[in-house]
Motif scaffolding. Structure first.
Motif, mmCIF file in Angstrom:
data_model
loop_
_atom_site.group_PDB
_atom_site.id
_atom_site.type_symbol
_atom_site.label_atom_id
_atom_site.label_comp_id
_atom_site.label_asym_id
_atom_site.label_seq_id
_atom_site.Cartn_x
_atom_site.Cartn_y
_atom_site.Cartn_z
ATOM 1 N N GLY A 2 -46.546 -17.684 -133.689
ATOM 2 C CA GLY A 2 -46.629 -18.394 -132.422
ATOM 3 C C GLY A 2 -45.914 -19.722 -132.402
ATOM 4 N N THR A 3 -45.280 -20.117 -133.531
ATOM 5 C CA THR A 3 -44.497 -21.358 -133.542
ATOM 6 C C THR A 3 -43.319 -21.211 -132.585
ATOM 7 O OG1 THR A 3 -45.089 -21.785 -135.845
ATOM 8 C CG2 THR A 3 -43.177 -22.962 -134.969
ATOM 9 N N PRO A 4 -43.027 -22.197 -131.751
ATOM 10 C CA PRO A 4 -41.911 -22.065 -130.805
ATOM 11 C C PRO A 4 -40.569 -21.866 -131.518
ATOM 12 C CG PRO A 4 -43.350 -23.852 -130.129
ATOM 13 C CD PRO A 4 -43.814 -23.436 -131.502
ATOM 14 N N VAL A 5 -39.806 -20.918 -130.997
ATOM 15 C CA VAL A 5 -38.417 -20.701 -131.429
ATOM 16 C C VAL A 5 -37.525 -21.406 -130.420
ATOM 17 C CG1 VAL A 5 -36.601 -18.981 -131.774
ATOM 18 C CG2 VAL A 5 -38.926 -18.527 -132.586
ATOM 19 N N LEU A 6 -36.642 -22.261 -130.920
ATOM 20 C CA LEU A 6 -35.816 -23.098 -130.053
ATOM 21 C C LEU A 6 -34.380 -22.605 -130.019
ATOM 22 C CD1 LEU A 6 -37.062 -26.524 -131.486
ATOM 23 C CD2 LEU A 6 -38.121 -25.131 -129.680
ATOM 24 N N ALA A 7 -33.714 -22.794 -128.890
ATOM 25 C CA ALA A 7 -32.285 -22.475 -128.808
ATOM 26 C C ALA A 7 -31.541 -23.418 -129.742
ATOM 27 C CB ALA A 7 -31.796 -22.627 -127.376
ATOM 28 N N ALA A 8 -30.774 -22.849 -130.675
ATOM 29 C CA ALA A 8 -30.057 -23.665 -131.660
ATOM 30 C C ALA A 8 -28.930 -24.462 -131.017
ATOM 31 C CB ALA A 8 -29.506 -22.781 -132.770
ATOM 32 N N ALA A 9 -28.452 -23.994 -129.877
ATOM 33 C CA ALA A 9 -27.351 -24.659 -129.165
ATOM 34 C C ALA A 9 -27.422 -24.267 -127.703
ATOM 35 C CB ALA A 9 -26.012 -24.266 -129.770
ATOM 36 N N ASP A 10 -26.601 -24.907 -126.890
ATOM 37 C CA ASP A 10 -26.476 -24.496 -125.491
ATOM 38 C C ASP A 10 -25.788 -23.131 -125.440
ATOM 39 O OD1 ASP A 10 -27.542 -26.925 -124.817
ATOM 40 O OD2 ASP A 10 -25.663 -27.797 -124.079
ATOM 41 N N GLY A 11 -26.159 -22.337 -124.443
ATOM 42 C CA GLY A 11 -25.455 -21.077 -124.246
ATOM 43 C C GLY A 11 -26.291 -20.056 -123.509
ATOM 44 N N PRO A 12 -25.644 -19.049 -122.904
ATOM 45 C CA PRO A 12 -26.355 -18.039 -122.124
ATOM 46 C C PRO A 12 -27.048 -17.010 -123.013
ATOM 47 C CG PRO A 12 -24.022 -17.544 -122.158
ATOM 48 C CD PRO A 12 -24.171 -18.858 -122.858
ATOM 49 N N ILE A 13 -28.180 -16.532 -122.549
ATOM 50 C CA ILE A 13 -28.862 -15.408 -123.196
ATOM 51 C C ILE A 13 -28.172 -14.134 -122.724
ATOM 52 C CG2 ILE A 13 -31.051 -14.190 -123.474
ATOM 53 C CD1 ILE A 13 -31.059 -17.031 -124.616
ATOM 54 N N VAL A 14 -27.513 -13.454 -123.661
ATOM 55 C CA VAL A 14 -26.749 -12.274 -123.248
ATOM 56 C C VAL A 14 -27.525 -10.969 -123.410
ATOM 57 C CG1 VAL A 14 -24.503 -13.336 -123.640
ATOM 58 C CG2 VAL A 14 -25.631 -12.134 -125.526
ATOM 59 N N LYS A 15 -28.564 -10.977 -124.269
ATOM 60 C CA LYS A 15 -29.329 -9.736 -124.420
ATOM 61 C C LYS A 15 -30.720 -10.006 -124.981
ATOM 62 C CE LYS A 15 -29.903 -5.348 -124.087
ATOM 63 N NZ LYS A 15 -29.929 -4.740 -122.733
ATOM 64 N N LEU A 16 -31.728 -9.377 -124.361
ATOM 65 C CA LEU A 16 -33.083 -9.293 -124.898
ATOM 66 C C LEU A 16 -33.260 -7.850 -125.351
ATOM 67 C CD1 LEU A 16 -35.035 -11.227 -122.096
ATOM 68 C CD2 LEU A 16 -33.985 -12.154 -124.180
ATOM 69 N N PHE A 17 -33.522 -7.666 -126.638
ATOM 70 C CA PHE A 17 -33.443 -6.312 -127.189
ATOM 71 C C PHE A 17 -34.602 -6.016 -128.122
ATOM 72 C CE2 PHE A 17 -31.685 -3.184 -130.266
ATOM 73 C CZ PHE A 17 -31.387 -2.171 -129.381
ATOM 74 N N GLN A 18 -35.138 -4.789 -128.031
ATOM 75 C CA GLN A 18 -36.165 -4.311 -128.948
ATOM 76 C C GLN A 18 -35.496 -3.447 -130.014
ATOM 77 O OE1 GLN A 18 -39.347 -5.255 -128.905
ATOM 78 N NE2 GLN A 18 -38.991 -6.518 -127.083
ATOM 79 N N SER A 19 -35.502 -3.939 -131.238
ATOM 80 C CA SER A 19 -34.780 -3.294 -132.334
ATOM 81 C C SER A 19 -35.759 -2.715 -133.344
ATOM 82 C CB SER A 19 -33.864 -4.323 -133.018
ATOM 83 O OG SER A 19 -33.404 -3.851 -134.270
ATOM 84 N N GLN A 20 -35.367 -1.614 -133.988
ATOM 85 C CA GLN A 20 -36.212 -1.009 -135.002
ATOM 86 C C GLN A 20 -36.392 -1.949 -136.192
ATOM 87 O OE1 GLN A 20 -34.803 2.773 -136.409
ATOM 88 N NE2 GLN A 20 -36.508 3.074 -137.809
ATOM 89 N N ARG A 21 -35.313 -2.580 -136.626
ATOM 90 C CA ARG A 21 -35.398 -3.492 -137.765
ATOM 91 C C ARG A 21 -35.783 -4.906 -137.331
ATOM 92 N NH1 ARG A 21 -29.799 -1.804 -140.928
ATOM 93 N NH2 ARG A 21 -30.544 0.179 -141.820
ATOM 94 N N GLY A 22 -35.144 -5.400 -136.291
ATOM 95 C CA GLY A 22 -35.355 -6.786 -135.881
ATOM 96 C C GLY A 22 -36.562 -6.992 -134.994
ATOM 97 N N GLY A 23 -37.161 -5.904 -134.488
ATOM 98 C CA GLY A 23 -38.300 -6.043 -133.584
ATOM 99 C C GLY A 23 -37.874 -6.651 -132.260
ATOM 100 N N THR A 24 -38.607 -7.627 -131.803
ATOM 101 C CA THR A 24 -38.269 -8.336 -130.560
ATOM 102 C C THR A 24 -37.171 -9.355 -130.879
ATOM 103 O OG1 THR A 24 -40.523 -8.056 -129.745
ATOM 104 C CG2 THR A 24 -39.177 -9.774 -128.705
ATOM 105 N N THR A 25 -36.021 -9.220 -130.218
ATOM 106 C CA THR A 25 -34.854 -10.032 -130.577
ATOM 107 C C THR A 25 -34.189 -10.663 -129.358
ATOM 108 O OG1 THR A 25 -33.251 -8.212 -130.411
ATOM 109 C CG2 THR A 25 -34.399 -8.458 -132.511
#
Length: 242
Positions: free
Chosen positions: A140-163
């Protein structure tokens, strides 16, 4: 008198026989002229009755929506190119800024540079190389955008899970955030994330392992941000330690 009585009995008997014959004939004729009864339709409880179409017309069947007849592909470890998402229509990538991104921040709230570990070259299952760094943090720790930029994809991956796949402003780099617990409320593809903005929360989804809460973070150099799943990974560790 006896003959008379005998003759009357004979007459009555003959009349009775004749009447029986007439009744029998009438009954048989009425049965022949009566139309046959329709047979009852019978089906088992496991079947549904099927309506019969009128002559010259096809039988009615379930309607099929052609737009839904193609099966959707199952999610795999690599996103399908056919469902790529471009940034907001009014967003245009700037000129290239160099061979590596600069001025990045650590994408997990509360983590200091000296707490980072370089896991970029570590071996992983199936003969893979990590090509990323893992940043441990409580669930539950907040994940922050490392830099400015557009979100190009929200994806559910078998290995990466919620990405999340985020492009840099110049469109040359793709920032990849994996094993997320969940996305930030209201986050959508095409959203322009500002550096330091909360975009998700640390989790253990995908193949991270239950209770192994951390952020898997990678940076890839790409020639086309619309093909966000392609690129050459570079080590984020020295860029985040600056």
């Amino acid at each position: 008198m006896r003959w008379v009585r005998h003759s009357r009995v004979r007459f009555l008997l003959a009349a009775l026989v004749f009447a029986l014959i007439i009744v029998t004939l009438v009954a048989r004729l009425s049965r022949i002229s009566r139309p046959g009864r329709p047979k009852a339709a019978i089906w088992s409880s496991a079947q549904s009755p099927v309506p019969v179409a009128p002559s010259g017309q096809p039988a009615a069947g379930p309607s099929v929506n052609p737009t839904l007849s193609t099966a959707s592909p199952l999610a795999t470890a690599t996103p399908a190119p056919s469902i790529s998402m471009t940034p907001q229509p009014d967003f245009q990538f700037s000129q290239s800024q160099g061979d590596s991104p600069s001025n990045l921040i650590i994408p997990v709230a509360g983590v200091r540079p000296d707490q980072l570990q370089d896991t970029f070259s570590e071996a992983r299952s199936e003969g893979r190389v990590h090509d990323a760094i893992d940043i441990p943090a409580p669930q539950g720790t907040p994940v922050l955008a490392a830099a400015d930029g557009p979100i190009v994809k929200l994806f559910q991956s078998q290995r990466g899970g919620t990405t999340i796949y985020q492009a840099s402003v110049d469109g040359k780099f793709i920032y990849y955030y994996a094993h997320l617990d969940r996305y930030a409320d209201g986050l959508t593809e095409g959203h322009f994330a500002k550096q330091g903005e909360t975009i998700a929360y640390v989790g253990d989804t995908g193949n991270a392992g239950a209770g192994n809460y951390h952020l898997h973070f990678s940076i890839a150099v790409t020639s086309n941000p619309k093909r966000y799943w392609e690129g050459v990974n570079i080590n984020p560790y020295p860029l985040l330690r600056k």
